[in-house]
Design an enzyme around this catalytic site. Structure first.
Site, mmCIF file in Angstrom:
data_model
loop_
_atom_site.group_PDB
_atom_site.id
_atom_site.type_symbol
_atom_site.label_atom_id
_atom_site.label_comp_id
_atom_site.label_asym_id
_atom_site.label_seq_id
_atom_site.Cartn_x
_atom_site.Cartn_y
_atom_site.Cartn_z
ATOM 1 C CG HIS A 484 -1.763 1.210 1.353
ATOM 2 N ND1 HIS A 484 -1.396 2.275 2.147
ATOM 3 C CD2 HIS A 484 -2.916 1.561 0.757
ATOM 4 C CE1 HIS A 484 -2.316 3.216 2.041
ATOM 5 N NE2 HIS A 484 -3.249 2.812 1.210
ATOM 6 C CB CYS A 859 1.339 38.024 -13.333
ATOM 7 S SG CYS A 859 0.394 39.348 -12.592
#
Ligand code: ADP
Ligand code: MG
Ligand code: MG
Length: 901
Positions: A484, A859
């Protein structure tokens, strides 16, 4: 009538691979494998639509509606397997598995060996002549059904799985170590104890009727869609809650029938490195999740893999061959079939496959195939290899890149010289590459205890997901490459070392012991997920290199992009790094820091505290040479490309001296009293600085600041021109909401430029434009665009002001909002297209309608986030701008947007 159930078996199927939305990934591929002649046990898929129905109209009504179809499908399975469901003589046993559209490994529950009870176990035992197998299957069923359907789960984190506790008790009583050492009577005893535990804990008897078991399991799978770990995983992976899961019901095949049986997991290529080598792990005489559960250490499928494993573990060749043989050696015939099948599946799906298989008494069955999860490095290599091999074209290769995952390749690795002095304390498997250094925590829910933590566990389970995400790296004492921990870490691109057997962990005392060395919670360790080595202490890291396959992907991005990608950079160094990543210009250069460094802050304070223009000009004259030098540096680093420089933006009070020593210093410097300084500081106080005296409001109240900055920029560019360096400064006015705010500033800039050109007797090209970040600016964008030469969307402030969320305070409620589904995600990370996006689009459309030449970009943080980049492309921006390390991500996202449009 809507069809709710799709059957598959014996080379036929009602579904196929492209029906993932309806059948889930697992169901669609089980159908497809049947169609292409891969051996798959027969079964059927209940659609995801049924899950949605279950969630809205409830269990009773839903089951009533699908009952006839389920009964018919079970009858088909009975026919194909020549068994009877609930038949006491010749029982049909089933598996019930979940399977959503997008793969969510280990997120939801599976029940195996369904149909078992005290009668069928005997007939299975007689039929197979293998009572141990029959009882092993029975005890697994009671355990899984108890866990999944009757909710026999640990009640708190210190407690262990109640069934595992019972198994350990019995093993202890019998003096044996492995599950496989338990004999038939032991397994019978286990079933008895398990059932008693169920009765004690739930007050209910374990159900004997197979149909009751089947409906109970189907309901449990649907319910598991809403369990917290599945919900968390969906949030992490942006999977919508509405999708629902399908349920796959399938005839059982048995890997636990003895030494000619087994089960395993395999990958058609290396999921860590992307190398084209078949690999995987298997266990003899085992079932289902045994391989991934980390209970027994699995063996390698291929001989070469096995040899590599032995070398890493320090196991000699004789020992390896005798005790840890590969499947290739142990079952050559099965290996041959498996190898052919994996090739067939990869050729069919044209991508790396992750397979689950079971061998029942010498016969191979495939139980699952899917496009395998992989690291960022493997993602890039596999896409390029498949392209060069001719399996996929270049656009497909580029589309295979999950832009966000490139992040892993842009992250630091250990500094080789620092590594030389590091002390290796343990070694495990290189489960997920990269380097990590941090402080040890032993519980997943404590991963946030230190800013940089390493999660150390015996093994991980799905409950640990959130902590694994927070930790910098994961170390487990047990489990293989497909445990896992390993699978999840690779999916997250997180460094992981698994199965480091010499690590002994005491959860109670919060200490780990490695060959006599004690390491406590909070101590620093470092992990190398590429070699499996564990080091004591903190090790410095260094930046990775961008060449080879990575560069090929970047070339494809270059070939197919429409938008350019710029970077946000405030220093020549950032600009240089970003250029190496392919940035074409600077979209945002902030000038704030230019006022803070060293002596500059004193001049800045003098300016703020001056009460006359003359005083301010005197102070600004001191700042001018510093700024000019800074601009020269940054413009030169980005020569040949546009550089957008934002004029001073932050609230004034940020520069004010708040400590008495600093106030005293300013008083002396300016020849005024300390009390006068204090009064001035007091007068500058603001209740809400973010909405206060900042942005172009500064430039409009103190035009001489704008004048100084404009002069510094233009002079820098002219100086560079005289040195033969070509630059394109773009001067940006921040935070305007009204065209006049902009116009007055632009006038100052143009006048200043004219003066400088006259003084210097030469000219340069420059632009003046504005940041669009106040909602009013988007609403009046046509007016603004008549004056401005470019727009740059400042989506941080625009989001803040449109949602009315303070970016600095939203942390207090954002998580709750996301959990409650009010928001799908953090709007400061992923652009809110539904709301803020409308303003952006309006701003672009209105702006271009008034000024078709208008250059437009973004931006904000969003400029490096793939889904937001795609949005920017769709509204027709010219470029996006983001931090240097996100440039490659934005470049790929921009190219993909252009291809997909
Ligand atoms: P996950 O989504 O967590 O991988 P699966 O539904 O694939 O869960 O089931 C887990 C495991 O159970 C499989 O890998 C396989 O080994 C086993 N399994 C599922 N169905 C069957 C079956 N019909 N016969 C034998 N084993 C099965
Ligand atoms: Mg599976
Ligand atoms: Mg702003």
């Amino acid at each position: 009538m809507t069809k709710h159930v799709y059957t598959f078996g014996a080379g036929q199927a009602e579904g196929k691979a492209d029906m993932k939305n309806l059948l889930g990934g697992k169901g669609a591929n089980l159908a497809e494998m049947n169609l292409i002649g891969v051996p798959v046990p027969p079964g059927f898929t209940i659609t995801t639509e049924v899950c949605t129905m279950y969630n809205s109209i409830g269990r009773e009504k839903t089951f009533e509606l699908i009952k006839p179809e389920v009964e018919a499908a079970v009858a088909l399975v009975e026919k194909l397997t020549e068994t009877g469901f609930g038949d006491n003589e010749n029982p049909c046993l089933l598996s019930v598995r979940s399977g959503a559209r997008a793969s969510m490994p280990c997120m939801m529950d599976t029940v195996l060996n369904l149909g078992m009870n005290d009668v069928t176990v005997e007939s299975l035992s007689k039929k197979t002549g293998n009572p141990r197998f029959a009882w092993d299957s029975y005890r697994r069923f009671v355990q899984m059904y108890g866990d999944v359907v009757m909710e026999m789960k640990p009640k708190n984190k210190e407690e262990r799985d109640p069934f595992e506790v019972i198994i350990d008790e019995l093993k202890h009583e019998k003096g044996v170590e492995l599950d496989t050492d338990l004999n038939t009577e032991d397994l019978q005893e286990l079933v008895k104890r398990f059932k008693a535990a169920v009765r004690k804990s739930t007050g209910k008897d374990f159900p004997v009727d197979p149909w009751e078991q089947l409906w109970g399991s189907i309901a449990a799978v649907f319910n598991s869609w809403n369990n917290p770990r599945a919900a968390y995983y969906r949030r992490l992976e942006q999977i919508p809650d509405e999708w629902g899961t399908a349920v796959n019901v399938q005839a059982m095949v048995y890997g636990n029938m003895g030494d000619s049986s087994g089960t395993g997991v395999a990958f058609t290529r290396d999921a860590a490195t992307g190398e084209n080598v078949f690999n995987g792990e298997y266990l003899i005489n085992a079932q289902g999740e045994d391989v991934v559960a980390g209970i027994r250490t699995p063996l390698e499928i291929t001989l070469s893999g096995s040899k590599k494993w032995a070398e890493l573990q320090g196991v000699s060749e004789e020992e390896r061959a005798a005790q840890f043989p590969s499947l290739e050696e142990a079952m050559p015939e099965i290996y041959k079939q498996l190898n052919e099948t994996q090739q067939r599946l990869e050729d069919h799906y044209k991508d790396m496959q992750d397979l689950e298989f079971t061998i029942q008494e010498g016969k191979l069955w495939l139980l699952q195939t899917r496009n395998g999860k992989r690291t960022g490095a493997a993602m890039v290599k596999i896409a390029v290899d498949l392209m060069e091999q001719g399996a996929i074209d270049d656009k497909t290769a580029l589309n295979r890149i999950d832009a966000n995952k490139l992040d892993e390749l842009l992250h630091p690795i250990f500094d080789v010289s620092a590594l030389k002095n590091a002390e290796e304390i343990a070694r495990g498997l290189p489960a997920s590459p990269g380097a990590a250094t941090g402080q040890v925590v032993f519980f997943a829910d404590e991963a946030a205890k230190y800013p940089q933590s390493i999660l150390v566990r015996v093994e991980t389970s799905p409950e640990d997901l959130e902590g694994m995400h927070i930790a910098k790296g994961i170390l487990t004492a047990r489990g293989g490459m497909t445990s896992h921990a390993a699978v999840v870490a690779r999916g997250m691109g997180k460094c992981c070392v698994s199965g480091a057997g010499s690590v002994k962990i005491n959860y109670k005392t919060r200490v780990m012991n490695v060959d006599g060395k004690e390491i406590k919670e909070g101590d620093w360790i470092s992990l190398d997920g590429s070699t499996g080595k564990v080091y004591e202490g903190k090790i410095s890291t260094k930046d990775p290199e961008m060449s080879g396959d990575f560069a090929k992907i970047m070339d494809l991005a270059e070939k197919y992009t429409r938008m350019n990608v710029r970077t946000n950079a405030d220093s020549p160094n950032d600009a240089t790094v970003a250029r190496q990543f392919g940035a074409k210009g600077i979209g945002l250069c902030r000038t704030e820091h230019m006022f803070f460094e060293g002596e500059r802050i004193k001049a800045m304070r003098e300016m703020i505290l001056s009460t006359t223009e003359k005083g301010r000009r005197k102070a600004l004259d001191k700042l001018l040479p510093f700024q000019r030098a800074d601009f020269e540096g940054i413009l030169e680093a980005m020569q040949g490309y546009g550089v957008t420089i934002r004029l001073l933006d932050p609230p004034l009070h940020e520069f004010v001296p708040h400590e008495e020593a600093n106030q005293k210093e300013m008083a002396d410097e300016m020849g005024i009293s300390l009390d006068e300084v204090k009064a001035l500081v007091e007068s500058l106080h603001e209740f809400n600085p973010m909405l206060g005296h900042r942005g172009c409001r500064l430039g409009n109240t103190y035009p001489e600041i704008t004048e100084m900055q404009a002069r510094a920029i233009i002079e820098a560019a002219v100086n560079l021109k005289q040195r033969g360096v070509e630059t394109y400064p773009e001067i940006m006015v921040p935070l305007i909401g009204n065209v006049k705010e902009y116009k007055l500033q632009a006038d100052i800039i143009h006048e200043t430029a004219k003066k400088v050109f006259e003084e210097k007797g030469t000219k340069i090209d420059y632009l003046v434009g504005t940041m669009i970040e106040v909602p009013r600016a988007t609403l009046t964008a046509d007016l603004v665009a008549k004056e401005a030469e470019f727009f740059s969307f400042g989506t941080n402030d625009l989001t803040q002001m449109t949602l009315g969320f303070s970016r600095d305070d939203a942390g207090k409620f954002l998580d709750v909002y996301i959990e409650k589904g009010i928001l799908k995600n953090d709007p400061f990370q992923i652009l809110d297209q539904e709301g803020v996006g409308q303003l952006v689009k309006m701003g672009v459309d209105k702006g271009r309608s008034a000024n078709p030449e208008l250059k437009i970009g973004i931006c904000g943080e969003h400029g490096g986030e793939p889904s937001s980049v795609m949005f920017c492309d769709s509204v027709g921006m010219d470029y996006v701008s983001c931090s240097p390390f996100r440039v490659p991500i934005a470049r790929v996202a921009a190219a993909q947007a252009n291809i997909r449009r």
